[in-house]
Enzyme design. Structure first.
Site, PDB file in Angstrom:
ATOM      1  N   HIS A  21      38.389  -5.445  51.413  1.00 22.02           N
ATOM      2  CA  HIS A  21      39.870  -4.417  51.416  1.00 22.02           C
ATOM      3  C   HIS A  21      41.090  -5.693  52.076  1.00 22.02           C
ATOM      4  O   HIS A  21      40.909  -6.251  52.618  1.00 22.02           O
ATOM      5  CB  HIS A  21      39.525  -4.537  52.977  1.00 22.02           C
ATOM      6  CG  HIS A  21      40.184  -3.265  53.626  1.00 22.02           C
ATOM      7  ND1 HIS A  21      41.531  -2.585  53.954  1.00 22.02           N
ATOM      8  CD2 HIS A  21      40.129  -2.230  55.435  1.00 22.02           C
ATOM      9  CE1 HIS A  21      42.194  -1.666  54.204  1.00 22.02           C
ATOM     10  NE2 HIS A  21      41.201  -1.381  54.929  1.00 22.02           N
ATOM     11  N   HIS A  59      46.568  -2.592  54.402  1.00 17.90           N
ATOM     12  CA  HIS A  59      46.940  -1.353  55.298  1.00 17.90           C
ATOM     13  C   HIS A  59      47.438  -3.135  56.328  1.00 17.90           C
ATOM     14  O   HIS A  59      47.420  -2.648  57.853  1.00 17.90           O
ATOM     15  CB  HIS A  59      45.700  -1.340  55.532  1.00 17.90           C
ATOM     16  CG  HIS A  59      45.849   0.285  54.884  1.00 17.90           C
ATOM     17  ND1 HIS A  59      44.234   0.902  55.003  1.00 17.90           N
ATOM     18  CD2 HIS A  59      46.051   0.638  54.128  1.00 17.90           C
ATOM     19  CE1 HIS A  59      44.255   1.921  54.388  1.00 17.90           C
ATOM     20  NE2 HIS A  59      45.236   1.567  53.145  1.00 17.90           N
ATOM     21  N   TYR A  93      45.610  -5.742  56.884  1.00 13.72           N
ATOM     22  CA  TYR A  93      44.898  -6.775  57.416  1.00 13.72           C
ATOM     23  C   TYR A  93      44.352  -8.041  56.570  1.00 13.72           C
ATOM     24  O   TYR A  93      45.559  -8.856  56.864  1.00 13.72           O
ATOM     25  CB  TYR A  93      43.324  -6.162  57.851  1.00 13.72           C
ATOM     26  CG  TYR A  93      42.963  -4.720  58.013  1.00 13.72           C
ATOM     27  CD1 TYR A  93      43.614  -4.452  59.667  1.00 13.72           C
ATOM     28  CD2 TYR A  93      42.745  -3.886  56.885  1.00 13.72           C
ATOM     29  CE1 TYR A  93      42.690  -3.319  60.105  1.00 13.72           C
ATOM     30  CE2 TYR A  93      43.053  -2.262  57.857  1.00 13.72           C
ATOM     31  CZ  TYR A  93      43.488  -2.185  59.748  1.00 13.72           C
ATOM     32  OH  TYR A  93      43.140  -1.173  60.030  1.00 13.72           O
TER      33      TYR A  93
END
Length: 353
Positions: free
Chosen positions: A156, A159, A161
């Site tokens: 990931h 977004h 993060y």
């Protein structure tokens, strides 16, 4: 409308999929103290049995302080949590599915005042020792994914993060080798993470990375303002070991740059030559962020999606809310049962079934 191209097989390295439909990662925060339950296994197994080609799990966190911002986000470390994930992947395989965990660190994104009881890690203030341990923990979770029998893994990096906080000049104000004025310089942390994870799983295991221009902190932000800047961003990640780029947009049909109707996934494939996944309001007419405010969305046709897939703009299609609210969504599409498709109710975000 023919949807035949959505159901063509896909193969890349060790990854063989029966079709092009991917279940997008969607945070559920329903794993008790970080341990996936039988209910979680059943949730994914139902989608595996219903024509989903590849399942990407909700975000699962590495073994670092402040790696998650809600207590019941699942861990991807420790004996108890990994045993829970072993149960999940075995259930998915039993139903003929393929699956990968999304491996995650939320960075400085506090969601609740009372959890976690540690300072959230910030790209701008992590020590070099913190950074090296974080890289090592990403690699450890990658090795666990392969050891448990998962078919693929996803990093990931989107977004807003932690990894994305290193990319973004707003949150990365470092003056050492992990900072920099350019996107390419600020990509060093992500590149080092990918290299370590690649070393942990070997050359044949498929690694996906999820990226986005927008941030939850700023929906209008853009890391790469033109194709040249996107090259500086994506090509080092490819060289480090990324196989597939998962290109997150809020609406898949929106063009990434002026002068072309290619979306983010289209440009990523053109630049890197690697397979890409498109995502963003597939099968629905409403933006997914509105769902967090309880808003629903009406079902939408797939003509534009199929047109772009047939044009080979991208290789795989990630579906989020539509699969969340209806685990048989892919099966209904395949069998021409489109009249049975339903709208998405915002309340579905809180339901696990």
């Amino acid at each position: 409308m023919s949807t035949e191209s959505l159901f063509k097989p896909f193969q890349y390295k060790n990854l063989e999929l029966k079709n092009r439909i991917v279940m997008a990662p969607m945070t559920r925060a329903q794993s008790d103290n970080g341990v996936p339950t039988q209910q979680i296994a059943d949730y994914y197994a139902r989608r595996a049995a219903s024509e989903v080609g590849l399942i990407l799990s909700e975000g699962t966190v590495i073994n670092r302080p402040g790696s998650k911002n809600l207590q019941n986000i699942p861990d991807f470390y420790g004996t108890e949590a990994l045993n829970g994930w072993k149960n999940v992947i075995d259930a998915v395989h039993k139903n003929g599915g393929k699956m990968g965990p999304q491996i995650w660190h939320v960075g400085d994104t506090r969601m609740a005042e009372d959890y976690p009881l540690v300072d959230m890690e910030k790209a701008s203030t992590m020590t070099l020792e913190d950074i090296q341990d974080t890289i090592a923990q990403f690699a450890a979770s990658a090795k666990s994914a392969k050891d448990l029998g998962f078919d693929v893994l996803e990093i990931h990096g989107a977004h807003g993060y932690l990894i994305d906080q290193f990319f973004w000049e707003v949150t990365n104000t470092r003056t050492d080798e992990y900072g920099g004025k350019t996107l390419k310089e600020r990509s060093k942390f992500a590149v080092d993470v990918v290299k370590a994870m690649r070393a942990a799983v070997g050359e044949d295991f498929t690694i996906i990375i999820r990226l986005s221009q927008w941030k939850q902190q700023d929906y209008k932000s853009r890391l790469a303002l033109n194709p040249n800047e996107m090259e500086d961003w994506l090509l080092p990640l490819k060289e480090a070991g990324v196989d597939i780029f998962h290109c997150s947009q809020r609406r898949f049909w929106e063009p990434e740059f002026e002068g072309s109707d290619l979306n983010f996934a289209g440009w990523a494939k053109k630049i890197t030559g690697q397979p890409t996944i498109t995502v963003g309001s597939v099968g629905l007419n409403g933006d997914f962020m509105a769902a967090f405010a309880g808003e629903g969305s009406e079902k939408a046709d797939l003509k534009e999606l199929v047109r772009r897939l047939d044009r080979e703009d991208f290789d795989l299609v990630a579906v989020g809310r539509a699969l969340l609210s209806d685990y048989q969504w892919a099966e209904k599409i395949k069998n021409g049962r489109v009249e049975e498709l339903t709208d998405f109710a915002g309340s579905s975000l809180g339901v696990l079934y």
